[in-house]
Enzyme design. Structure first.
Site, mmCIF file in Angstrom:
data_model
loop_
_atom_site.group_PDB
_atom_site.id
_atom_site.type_symbol
_atom_site.label_atom_id
_atom_site.label_comp_id
_atom_site.label_asym_id
_atom_site.label_seq_id
_atom_site.Cartn_x
_atom_site.Cartn_y
_atom_site.Cartn_z
ATOM 1 N N GLU A 173 0.754 -1.294 0.178
ATOM 2 C CA GLU A 173 -0.048 0.009 0.012
ATOM 3 C C GLU A 173 0.805 1.227 -0.139
ATOM 4 O O GLU A 173 0.365 2.294 0.489
ATOM 5 C CB GLU A 173 -1.037 -0.150 1.324
ATOM 6 C CG GLU A 173 -2.386 -0.527 0.926
ATOM 7 C CD GLU A 173 -2.861 -0.479 -0.386
ATOM 8 O OE1 GLU A 173 -3.239 -1.096 -1.212
ATOM 9 O OE2 GLU A 173 -3.069 0.807 -1.108
HETATM 10 C C1 LIG Z 1 2.541 -9.631 0.168
HETATM 11 C C2 LIG Z 1 2.101 -8.624 -0.768
HETATM 12 C C3 LIG Z 1 0.802 -8.212 -1.207
HETATM 13 C C4 LIG Z 1 0.668 -7.330 -2.072
HETATM 14 N N1 LIG Z 1 -0.652 -6.963 -2.586
HETATM 15 C C5 LIG Z 1 -0.845 -5.927 -3.787
HETATM 16 C C6 LIG Z 1 -2.190 -5.739 -4.125
HETATM 17 O O1 LIG Z 1 -2.917 -6.459 -3.821
HETATM 18 N N2 LIG Z 1 -2.155 -4.916 -5.240
HETATM 19 C C7 LIG Z 1 -0.972 -4.286 -5.686
HETATM 20 O O2 LIG Z 1 -1.300 -3.563 -6.784
HETATM 21 N N3 LIG Z 1 0.114 -4.676 -5.000
HETATM 22 C C8 LIG Z 1 0.515 -5.175 -4.239
HETATM 23 N N4 LIG Z 1 1.624 -5.310 -3.711
HETATM 24 C C9 LIG Z 1 2.768 -4.578 -4.129
HETATM 25 C C10 LIG Z 1 3.358 -3.755 -3.111
HETATM 26 O O3 LIG Z 1 2.255 -2.744 -3.153
HETATM 27 C C11 LIG Z 1 4.470 -3.209 -3.752
HETATM 28 O O4 LIG Z 1 5.363 -4.162 -3.462
HETATM 29 C C12 LIG Z 1 4.880 -1.860 -3.029
HETATM 30 O O5 LIG Z 1 4.132 -0.770 -3.429
HETATM 31 C C13 LIG Z 1 6.334 -1.635 -3.416
HETATM 32 O O6 LIG Z 1 6.628 -1.783 -4.618
HETATM 33 P P1 LIG Z 1 7.968 -2.656 -5.195
HETATM 34 O O7 LIG Z 1 7.643 -3.743 -4.693
HETATM 35 O O8 LIG Z 1 8.021 -2.345 -6.662
HETATM 36 O O9 LIG Z 1 9.395 -1.822 -4.524
HETATM 37 P P2 LIG Z 1 10.111 -0.617 -5.142
HETATM 38 O O10 LIG Z 1 9.115 0.418 -5.696
HETATM 39 O O11 LIG Z 1 11.147 -1.209 -6.264
HETATM 40 O O12 LIG Z 1 10.653 -0.077 -4.177
HETATM 41 C C14 LIG Z 1 12.051 -0.591 -3.417
HETATM 42 C C15 LIG Z 1 12.683 0.273 -2.346
HETATM 43 O O13 LIG Z 1 12.881 1.633 -2.846
HETATM 44 C C16 LIG Z 1 12.169 2.710 -2.263
HETATM 45 N N5 LIG Z 1 11.553 3.685 -3.494
HETATM 46 C C17 LIG Z 1 11.330 3.325 -4.611
HETATM 47 N N6 LIG Z 1 10.967 4.636 -5.192
HETATM 48 C C18 LIG Z 1 11.201 5.536 -4.299
HETATM 49 C C19 LIG Z 1 11.441 6.949 -4.612
HETATM 50 N N7 LIG Z 1 10.995 7.613 -5.618
HETATM 51 N N8 LIG Z 1 11.748 7.714 -3.579
HETATM 52 C C20 LIG Z 1 12.320 7.296 -2.337
HETATM 53 N N9 LIG Z 1 12.306 5.837 -2.290
HETATM 54 C C21 LIG Z 1 11.798 5.062 -3.322
HETATM 55 C C22 LIG Z 1 10.999 2.000 -1.772
HETATM 56 O O14 LIG Z 1 10.411 2.839 -0.579
HETATM 57 C C23 LIG Z 1 11.514 0.599 -1.286
HETATM 58 O O15 LIG Z 1 12.205 0.672 -0.118
HETATM 59 C C24 LIG Z 1 1.577 -6.540 -2.523
HETATM 60 C C25 LIG Z 1 3.179 -6.838 -2.233
HETATM 61 C C26 LIG Z 1 3.162 -7.933 -1.500
HETATM 62 C C27 LIG Z 1 4.721 -8.352 -1.077
#
Ligand SMILES: Cc1cc2nc3c(=O)[nH]c(=O)nc-3n(C[C@H](O)[C@H](O)[C@H](O)COP(=O)(O)OP(=O)(O)OC[C@H]3O[C@@H](n4cnc5c(N)ncnc54)[C@H](O)[C@@H]3O)c2cc1C
Length: 591
Positions: free
Chosen positions: A439
């Site tokens: 989220e």
């Molecule tokens: C168990 C689980 C359930 C989920 N359920 C859903 C769901 O129902 N629907 C859905 O759509 N998604 C879902 N997700 C996805 C989840 O919302 C994302 O994993 C989350 O938003 C982070 O995206 P990412 O994993 O690509 O991490 P990234 O975006 O790759 O982030 C990696 C790190 O970099 C940091 N970061 C990234 N961009 C920036 C920036 N611009 N400035 C500063 N820091 C930054 C982040 O804070 C993080 O620490 C789920 C994930 C999991 C693991």
């Protein structure tokens, strides 16, 4: 060790911390009374303790089974979901015209906490569904709502929320799932979504996916994203289930925690295109999704509170039972329960006070959502909307961070047994760990707070909140009650730090935002400890006034002020003095 809803703490946070009592007394929620709210919460507490909490370990151990594109949930899951729907818990806040109960968000917030304390892996599915209902009720067309909303409200069908793709996580604007216009006004979707919570399951006979996708002629980034409703089964003209749509789960993830929740990779359109229907306007999907995400962010904050509550209950019971060492003056050969040792006491007080502080911040956010939606005074509604917007990232990130910390303290209090799975303490820590990530990660919440929420109304929204907190501190100081110790002084210092740092942030935003971004996470924590401390003190004052449970509420507020609010000064330094160092420290990461 199972879970009992802490109705007294929840009631106090609702009535005296979040302002539910004055709202009820003013008739803000019509003829809803305190007794009605207490009856709802007590019934929710019973269901959470008796039906849902026993699923927690079952889900952790069994997980879900994925075979031939179908997901089988853990034993007992289906029956519990049926009981939850029959109790009307899927429809607490939904509008009455769609079969909902039209109760306030703030009452549902307490319910959401209970479902998640009882079993987070179970609760996370319906939680997403509830957020989707709220957004769909606002943005969906009349025809779509006629076809789908009532069954979503009743829980007969569950909704999913689908944003994430392999290359589009925090950066939602990078998503590539495509939607082509079809001649009949519907759309055909093709693409892949990952990490979709309850993307596939056996709890309901249809699943309604809310999917973000891009039209061929859409502008780049978030301005070119549209929201679509994509049912697993299409509907016949009479509303009955028709053929299977071109959407399927490809796989289910193996995860650190919430094993009972199926997290799916979803494939759209490998048979030519999944049929979807637009929700809201083309290219305006982010606005619709924001309604959904804001509700979901608050709900995820409540997951942090719920997990923390379950961890403290379990740790407290263990600390009363486990005997080790002696306290001063104890006869040789005897041993004391570990709760008698000051260091264990400190851990337990940390757990309890952080939990109650986060709980109150979440409830106050929900109350602001209610005030933003109801009432005749337009200016008051706008101010409440700004308050809800300001507090949502704090509710999400502070509460989920403390959820992990409190669950970790719970493991520590169990000693070696905490590391052994059968106590359940370890599961709470594993389950809690996802909440700061999904989220919108907590880093993204902090950036949202600093770059979008502090500037609201030219800084007037945050200044108004700081003013309210200051009035609580003045009231604390006016009591001169020695039992409050340093509470007033420490909270005043914390608020001074928060005020100075807020103004520093706003000035930095005017002059290029890099330093503000570098300090965003400690700033959000500073906001949480200062606000949380004031809200606990407000409850202590109410307890004093009412002569009800005063000793325990004062002790909790005092502990928090003297042990957590004092961190505000250091956090201020971390933001104001440390941000430049973050930006100039690339050499430290060069190897
Ligand atoms: C168990 C689980 C359930 C989920 N359920 C859903 C769901 O129902 N629907 C859905 O759509 N998604 C879902 N997700 C996805 C989840 O919302 C994302 O994993 C989350 O938003 C982070 O995206 P990412 O994993 O690509 O991490 P990234 O975006 O790759 O982030 C990696 C790190 O970099 C940091 N970061 C990234 N961009 C920036 C920036 N611009 N400035 C500063 N820091 C930054 C982040 O804070 C993080 O620490 C789920 C994930 C999991 C693991």
């Amino acid at each position: 060790m199972t879970y009992q809803a802490p109705l007294a703490d929840m009631g106090f946070a609702l009535k005296y911390g979040a302002g539910l009592l004055p709202a009820l007394e003013q008739g803000f929620f019509g003829d809803l009374g305190v007794d009605d709210v207490e009856a709802v919460l007590s019934e929710a507490g019973r269901l959470a303790a008796e039906i849902i909490a026993p699923l927690n370990r079952v889900g952790d151990v069994n997980g879900t089974i994925f075979k031939d594109g179908a997901v089988t949930t853990a034993p007992g899951w289906k029956e519990a979901y049926r009981a939850w729907c029959q109790g009307g818990w899927s429809s607490v806040t939904a509008p009455a015209e769609w079969g909902g109960q039209g109760l306030p968000q703030v009452v549902n917030a307490a319910c959401i906490e209970m479902w998640n304390a009882a079993c987070m892996a179970f609760a996370v599915g319906p939680l997403v569904g509830m957020a989707a209902i709220d957004a769909f009720a606002v943005h969906g067309s009349a025809a779509l709502k006629r076809a789908y909303l009532q069954k979503l409200v009743s829980g007969e069908w569950i909704a999913t929320m689908q944003l994430t793709e392999p290359q589009a996580g925090s950066d939602v604007g990078a998503l590539r799932t495509r939607a082509e216009r079809a001649a009949d006004g519907s759309y055909r979707l093709k693409g892949q979504k990952i990490f979709i919570t309850y993307g596939e399951h056996d709890l309901t006979d249809n699943i309604i996916h809310f999917v973000l996708a891009r039209l061929p002629d859409a502008p780049p980034g978030t301005r070119g994203i549209s929201l679509f409703l994509v049912p697993k089964f299409l509907l016949n003209a009479d509303g009955s289930l028709g053929p299977r749509n071109d959407v399927r789960a490809h796989s289910v993830e193996h995860k650190l925690g919430i094993h009972g929740s199926p997290t799916c990779t979803m494939i759209f359109g490998d048979q030519g295109g999944a049929i979807g229907y637009i929700v809201g306007e083309e290219n305006a999907g982010m606005a619709c999704m924001f309604t959904m995400m804001n509700r979901a962010r608050l709900a995820v904050g409540l997951q942090g509170v719920g997990i923390a509550e379950r961890a403290i209950q379990q740790a407290l019971a263990y600390a009363r039972e486990r005997r080790q060492g002696r306290t001063p003056g104890m006869p040789a050969g005897e041993s004391a329960p570990i709760i008698a040792h000051p260091d264990v006491k400190r851990m337990l007080l940390s757990m309890r006070s952080l939990t109650q502080a986060a709980r109150t911040i979440c409830y106050a956010t929900a109350m602001a959502l209610d005030r933003a939606e109801a009432g005749n005074d337009k200016a008051a509604r706008a101010a409440a909307h700004a308050r809800a917007s300001l507090l949502t990232p704090v509710a999400k990130a502070f509460s989920t961070d403390i959820g992990v910390e409190v669950a970790s303290l719970g493991v520590q209090i169990h000693g070696g047994m905490g590391f052994i799975e059968e106590t359940g303490a370890a599961q709470l820590l594993r389950d809690a760990r996802i909440a700061p990530i999904y989220e919108g990660t907590n880093g993204i919440q902090a950036i949202d707070l600093v770059t979008r929420k502090l500037p609201l109304a030219d800084g007037a929204a945050v200044e108004a909140y700081l003013g309210e907190l200051r009035r609580i501190v003045e009231a604390v100081n006016a009591t001169n009650d020695p039992a409050l110790g340093w509470t007033g002084v420490r909270l005043e210092e914390a608020l001074d730090s928060l005020t100075r740092t807020t103004r520093w942030m706003l000035a930095k935003l005017d002059n290029g935002a890099d330093e503000a971004l570098a300090g965003a996470t400690p700033y959000l924590r500073l906001f949480g400890v200062a606000a949380g401390g004031c809200l606990l003190a407000q409850q202590a004052l109410a307890a004093l006034r009412l002569n009800a449970d005063a000793a325990s509420r004062i002790a909790l507020a005092r502990f928090f002020a003297e042990n957590f609010a004092v961190q505000a000064g250091a956090l201020e330094r971390s933001v104001v003095e440390g941000a430049a160092g973050v930006l100039g420290a690339d050499a430290a990461l060069a190897q």
